[in-house]
Motif scaffolding. Structure first.
Motif, PDB file in Angstrom:
ATOM      1  N   UNK A  31      41.304  38.550  35.629  1.00 42.40           N
ATOM      2  CA  UNK A  31      41.077  38.802  37.048  1.00 42.40           C
ATOM      3  C   UNK A  31      39.751  39.516  37.273  1.00 42.40           C
ATOM      4  N   UNK A  32      39.384  40.410  36.352  1.00 41.87           N
ATOM      5  CA  UNK A  32      38.179  41.208  36.525  1.00 41.87           C
ATOM      6  C   UNK A  32      36.952  40.313  36.665  1.00 41.87           C
ATOM      7  N   UNK A  33      36.229  40.519  37.773  1.00 37.54           N
ATOM      8  CA  UNK A  33      34.983  39.794  38.064  1.00 37.54           C
ATOM      9  C   UNK A  33      35.189  38.286  38.171  1.00 37.54           C
ATOM     10  N   UNK A  34      36.433  37.860  38.478  1.00 35.24           N
ATOM     11  CA  UNK A  34      36.642  36.426  38.653  1.00 35.24           C
ATOM     12  C   UNK A  34      35.776  35.955  39.826  1.00 35.24           C
ATOM     13  N   UNK A  35      34.964  34.926  39.628  1.00 42.02           N
ATOM     14  CA  UNK A  35      33.981  34.515  40.649  1.00 42.02           C
ATOM     15  C   UNK A  35      34.643  34.079  41.952  1.00 42.02           C
ATOM     16  N   UNK A  36      34.271  34.747  43.046  1.00 36.25           N
ATOM     17  CA  UNK A  36      34.824  34.408  44.352  1.00 36.25           C
ATOM     18  C   UNK A  36      34.391  33.023  44.820  1.00 36.25           C
ATOM     19  N   UNK A  37      33.263  32.573  44.320  1.00 36.19           N
ATOM     20  CA  UNK A  37      32.811  31.241  44.705  1.00 36.19           C
ATOM     21  C   UNK A  37      33.790  30.179  44.218  1.00 36.19           C
ATOM     22  N   UNK A  38      34.459  30.453  43.094  1.00 35.16           N
ATOM     23  CA  UNK A  38      35.433  29.483  42.592  1.00 35.16           C
ATOM     24  C   UNK A  38      36.746  29.589  43.378  1.00 35.16           C
TER      25      UNK A  38
END
Length: 518
Positions: free
Chosen positions: A419-426
């Motif tokens: 979850x940590x730093x999971x890209x919001x663009x994705x």
């Protein structure tokens, strides 16, 4: 559509038993809204010491002895009238003929000219009048109630709406008037589409409400801030039942000066939670404003369906592409609402109302749609093959599987490796794919992430060896019939040191054996 706000069509058309209507009437500031809120169990009507706060009729479903009834709060009737007072009085008095029971409220400490006027108006309906004497909040005031029998009404009850005293006697009296017996359980209600109409003042909200309901349930005026309470109405369209909530116009905080308007705006915002679909009314001439954007953000964050309604198209100049240009500008200025349908109507002329209601029905269906987990996971696999998640410092991010865990509002849960730093663009890519491929094109959706935990049974070590109390036995090796102690400096697990020690011991054993033979 039905002709009246008071009686919901779904409950009156299909069943022979008509839902009773109980109205509350009285002069201003006698406690009608306080009693109304007390009976329905929530703050539905605005209560304020200022006389004349309530203007529109406010109906609400109430269960009297588990029987569904429609309870209606009305505006106070004044003798000296100005502004909206005539409209308010006419609405309140017009309610009498539609009511099955009338709660006429008076105050135990004073009888005014407004009370006298209402007494005359109520004479023809005396058989269905319950005279309620309010503010009997002290035992010393109990004897004052007897004085109100002089007005000739058969039923008189003393209460304190603010403190809840005498409410049981009031309910028992109403049950007897309506010839009802308390039930153990309330009957189930049919499903309805709840529709809220919101926007800035003077965008035509009340005009549209009256048009949908088929009667003048909301006061319409060019004066901004006419509507204060949330006005409810019901209607049917193509075999489906709708509840419509007309709200107060929402202005910027800096322009809100009166306490009553402050409460009106707060009540309007809370209506978002009660609705399924919100019609955001926009003046087609003025276009979308910053205040409209703030209202839209509130709606989207709560996961409600939203439709942008361009009203007053009858006032446009008539240029061929003028309306389309307005819609394009809205899309450009507010891309966050790219999914929201835009419809254009004239509430005053009744133009394109059918198209609006068809759109409402389509949005409501999407809000209540559910996707099978297997179908969603097949789609997730295809989306991942088309566009793989970006790579992070610890390797590629992965989406393993997902599920839809909520409808209305629509929410999905995706299980990922980190979850940590999971890209919001994705995450936004997943939202777009869900809308495009799974049929949620016109509603807001939410995608939550959860880190998938590995199976702990695959990574657990075996059981530890039992610990033996006392000193550990010394390890010795028996070579050539003699016992040799374990060489010093030998570290467990060091293969090289073990082999070296073994060779030295073997050489020593050969020398010893050779001497004995000689």
């Amino acid at each position: 559509m039905t002709d009246s706000i008071i009686s919901p069509p779904s409950d009156t058309q299909d069943s022979p038993a008509k839902i009773p209507v109980i109205s509350i009437v009285g002069r201003p500031n006698v406690g009608k809204s306080t009693l109304f809120n007390r009976l329905i169990g929530k703050r539905r009507a605005i209560t304020d010491p200022t006389p004349g706060v309530t203007r529109d009729l406010i109906p609400e479903r109430w269960y009297l002895g588990n029987h569904p009834v429609t309870l209606v709060d009305s505006g106070g009737v004044k003798v000296e009238r100005e502004g909206f007072d005539d409209l308010v009085a006419n609405k309140s008095l017009g309610l009498l003929s539609q009511s099955d029971a009338i709660i006429f409220m008076m105050e135990c400490t004073a009888v005014t000219a407004e009370d006298e006027e209402l007494l005359k108006a109520l004479r023809p309906y005396s058989e269905k009048v319950l005279l309620v004497v309010n503010k009997v909040d002290d035992p010393k005031r109990d004897d004052l109630v007897w004085e109100y029998y002089q007005y000739g009404f058969q039923r008189v009850v003393g209460i304190s709406a603010a403190h809840g005293l005498g409410i049981e006697d009031l309910e028992d009296t109403l049950l007897g008037m309506l010839e009802m017996v308390s039930l153990d359980e309330a009957p189930e209600e049919t499903e309805r589409v709840k529709l809220a109409i919101m926007g800035k003042p003077n965008t035509g909200k009340s005009t549209l409400t009256n048009l949908l309901v088929g009667s003048d349930v909301s006061i319409v005026s060019d004066i901004a801030g006419t509507t204060r309470d949330v006005v409810m109405g019901t209607f049917s369209y193509k075999g489906s039942d709708f509840t419509v909530l007309d709200t107060a116009g929402i202005r910027r905080k800096s322009k809100v000066e009166e306490d009553v308007e402050y409460y009106s705006v707060n009540r309007a915002i809370k209506t978002i939670d009660e609705a399924d679909v919100v019609l955001l009314m926009v003046d087609a001439i003025e276009g979308l404003s910053d205040q409209d954007k703030k209202i839209a953000n509130l709606i989207v964050r709560r996961g409600k369906g939203i439709i942008l309604v361009l009203n007053k198209i009858d006032l446009l100049t008539g240029i061929g592409n003028e309306l389309q240009a307005i819609k394009d500008r809205i899309r450009f200025l507010f891309p966050i609402l790219g999914f929201a349908p835009i419809t254009s109507i004239s509430a005053l002329k009744g133009q394109d109302i059918g198209k609006l209601l068809d759109t409402v029905w389509g949005v409501w269906k999407q809000l209540n749609k559910r996707i099978d987990t297997s179908q969603l996971n097949e789609a997730i696999k295809e989306w991942g093959e088309a566009y793989q998640p970006p790579r992070g410092s610890m390797g590629h991010y992965k989406v393993y599987y997902g599920t839809q865990f909520s409808a209305n509002p629509v929410k999905f849960l995706m299980f990922v490796n980190r979850i940590k730093d999971f890209p919001q663009i994705y995450v936004q890519y997943l939202k777009n794919c869900i809308r495009r491929d799974l049929g949620f094109t016109q509603i807001p959706i939410e995608v939550d992430l959860r880190e998938r935990k590995r199976n702990p049974s695959l990574h657990e070590r075996g059981p530890k060896k039992p610990v033996v109390d006392g000193p550990k036995p010394e390890v010795k090796r028996n070579i050539g019939g003699r016992a040799f102690a374990k060489p010093k400096g030998t570290k467990p697990g060091n293969v090289a040191s073990v082999d070296k020690s073994r060779k030295r011991i073997e050489k020593q054993a050969k020398r010893t054996t050779g001497k004995k033979r000689g």
